[in-house]
Write a protein that holds these residues in place. Structure first.
Motif, PDB file in Angstrom:
ATOM      1  N   ARG A  38      43.014  39.185  39.867  1.00  0.00           N
ATOM      2  CA  ARG A  38      42.427  39.600  38.751  1.00  0.00           C
ATOM      3  C   ARG A  38      40.584  40.085  38.722  1.00  0.00           C
ATOM      4  O   ARG A  38      40.268  40.030  38.617  1.00  0.00           O
ATOM      5  N   ALA A  90      41.335  42.305  43.002  1.00  0.00           N
ATOM      6  CA  ALA A  90      41.097  43.413  42.298  1.00  0.00           C
ATOM      7  C   ALA A  90      39.439  43.344  41.761  1.00  0.00           C
ATOM      8  O   ALA A  90      39.094  44.431  41.785  1.00  0.00           O
ATOM      9  N   THR A  94      41.411  45.220  32.645  1.00  0.00           N
ATOM     10  CA  THR A  94      41.221  43.326  32.156  1.00  0.00           C
ATOM     11  C   THR A  94      40.178  43.227  32.191  1.00  0.00           C
ATOM     12  O   THR A  94      39.472  43.982  33.256  1.00  0.00           O
TER      13      THR A  94
END
Length: 491
Positions: free
Chosen positions: A41, A45, A85
């Protein structure tokens, strides 16, 4: 007052928090990812989020896929906030928060039918992995795929309902093949030497147990590009959630804190297209190996060099370890005298500049990386990050005193107590074995090196065995601090 993160509250987030500049509803999946954790993440990402912010590649959104039941709690945290996130980048001179929205779904851990169904979807053109070193079924001594692993044997006998990541990938490829759908690319983003080849060995090796013709088809048609990935990303704790709430006014169930630095070097070998990641800073090359070897030996090997002495000294954070002169000087000496000399030239890169960057990154006081995280899983990491360097040094007839001491420090750590007598909680998937062997090695250092699956030919070297035994005896007689002091005093 804080704002709880969700799609519905994006507009209400404080002005200091960057938000996606694209409409999430306009994204469509193109990548299925196994191993949705902090590193993924903060890395893959984020690159995709930057691409989407530039108005590019909106058909390459991420779908997470869970394999283990232990992934369910984090999936639950993400679904509460619509898969968003908050990524916080910080060092001594900078702190910034951004909300990323590159993930649009996360298939329930253990839902084999749903995962295989999504893998068979023609829209999924890349399957990416961050499943850590232990998830590749590698025999540590040989460095090759282990077809006798119980999980692999079970999947081979029931490939229609697999449990491992490799089994799921193979089942998805088989379904696409039957349906005449172009196969996806399998892209490892793990810190493993030659990660693309290792992934190919696993998938093809499993296919070989199922059907030779299937294995030949996978080998001839599926792309497994090698990559080098880098960004220091510690685990999330209540500390990080509190900082995000207090400093930025955002309530996030599972934020990611990381350093500003990031790097992704990737072979341009894809069979069903790829997002234009070079527009987000990814470096596409024909050969990743020089970059990969540099990173694995200097950075990952460097992490190992500071981890175990710091652990024995009861130091909690990595930046605190770097403030301890004995640890910092040990790192510098073993890097310059033993590790860096084994790294061949890297295109357009100064190895000394790279080391100086690594030292600065390790010293970053803001991200809260822990010594315990660096000490984790030595039984899988040491054969990849340290022992190959020892092999090269021995073959060249060069000194291995620092690397032998690093190995002895690992052994001493696995005994399960620090120099102060504080208990070390289990910190390796094979902790029971490692601790039992470390206890035996206290009186018989050869017992540690007899783990052939970890040390291989290194454990049979008289030169290394003698250096290791001397270092371990010093650690038990004098402790980590005095042992480092004596090592550093030798020219």
């Amino acid at each position: 007052m804080t704002v709880k993160l969700s799609l519905g509250t994006l507009a209400a987030l404080p002005a200091g928090v960057a938000k996606p500049r694209y409409e999430r509803g306009r994204l469509s999946p193109g990548i299925l990812h196994f191993g949705v954790g902090n590193f993924h993440r903060s890395h893959q990402a984020v690159y995709l989020d930057e691409l989407f912010n530039a108005g590019i590649g909106h058909d390459w959104a991420l779908v997470g896929a869970g394999v283990f039941e232990g992934e369910r709690p984090n999936r639950d945290k993400l679904i509460e906030q619509d898969w968003l996130t908050t990524v916080v980048e910080q060092d001594e001179d900078h702190i910034g928060a951004r909300v990323t929205g590159a993930m649009v779904d996360f298939i329930m851990p253990g839902d084999t039918a749903a995962i295989i169904g999504r893998l068979a979807d023609p829209a999924i053109r890349i399957v990416s992995l961050t499943i850590t070193e232990g998830g590749y079924f590698i025999d540590p001594a040989s460095g090759h795929f282990d077809p006798t692993h119980p999980g692999i044997v079970t999947d081979a006998a029931n490939i229609a309902s697999p449990k491992t990541v490799f089994g799921l990938i193979l089942a998805g490829l088989m379904r696409r093949r039957t349906a005449g759908i172009v196969h996806f690319t399998v892209m490892s983003c793990d810190n493993i030497p030659h990660n693309g080849r290792v992934t190919a060995d696993g998938v093809i090796g499993l296919a070989r147990l199922v059907d030779d013709e299937l294995a030949d088809w996978v080998a001839q048609t599926v792309a497994f590009p090698n990559s080098m990935v880098d960004r220091i990303t510690p685990a999330t704790t209540d500390r990080e959630r509190a900082i995000l709430a207090e400093d930025f006014g955002v309530e996030d169930n599972w934020p990611v804190f990381c350093e500003p630095f990031r790097q992704w070097v990737l072979e341009d070998h894809f069979t069903a297209g790829r997002p234009p990641l070079e527009q987000a800073g990814v470096q596409f090359v024909t050969d990743v190996a020089p970059y990969e070897l540099m990173k694995i030996r200097i950075l990952n090997g460097g992490h190992a060099a500071i981890a175990y002495p710091a652990g024995l000294m009861d130091i909690h954070f990595v930046h605190e370890a770097m403030q301890e002169n004995l640890v910092r000087d040990f790192l510098a000496k073993v890097e310059h005298e033993e590790i860096i000399p084994t790294v061949p030239p890297v295109p357009d890169t100064s190895l000394e500049d790279y080391y100086q960057l690594i030292e600065k990154r390790f010293s970053n006081p803001k991200i809260g990386d822990t010594v315990r995280r660096l000490c984790l899983d030595g039984s899988n990491r040491q054969p990849k990050f340290i022992i190959p360097t020892i092999v090269d040094r021995l073959k060249a007839g060069k000194c291995i005193a620092g690397l032998a001491l690093e190995s002895a420090l690992w052994c001493r750590y696995c005994f399960g107590t620090t120099d102060s007598g504080t208990a070390i909680e289990p910190n390796d998937p094979n902790w029971d074995r490692m601790q039992a062997t470390a206890k035996a090695a206290r009186s018989d250092p050869a017992a540690w090196l007899a783990m052939e699956d970890i040390y291989g030919e290194v454990g049979q070297s008289a030169i290394f065995s003698a250096a290791f035994a001397a270092a371990l005896r010093n650690l038990w007689a004098n402790g980590a601090r005095e042992t480092l002091r004596r090592y550093l005093s030798n020219p």
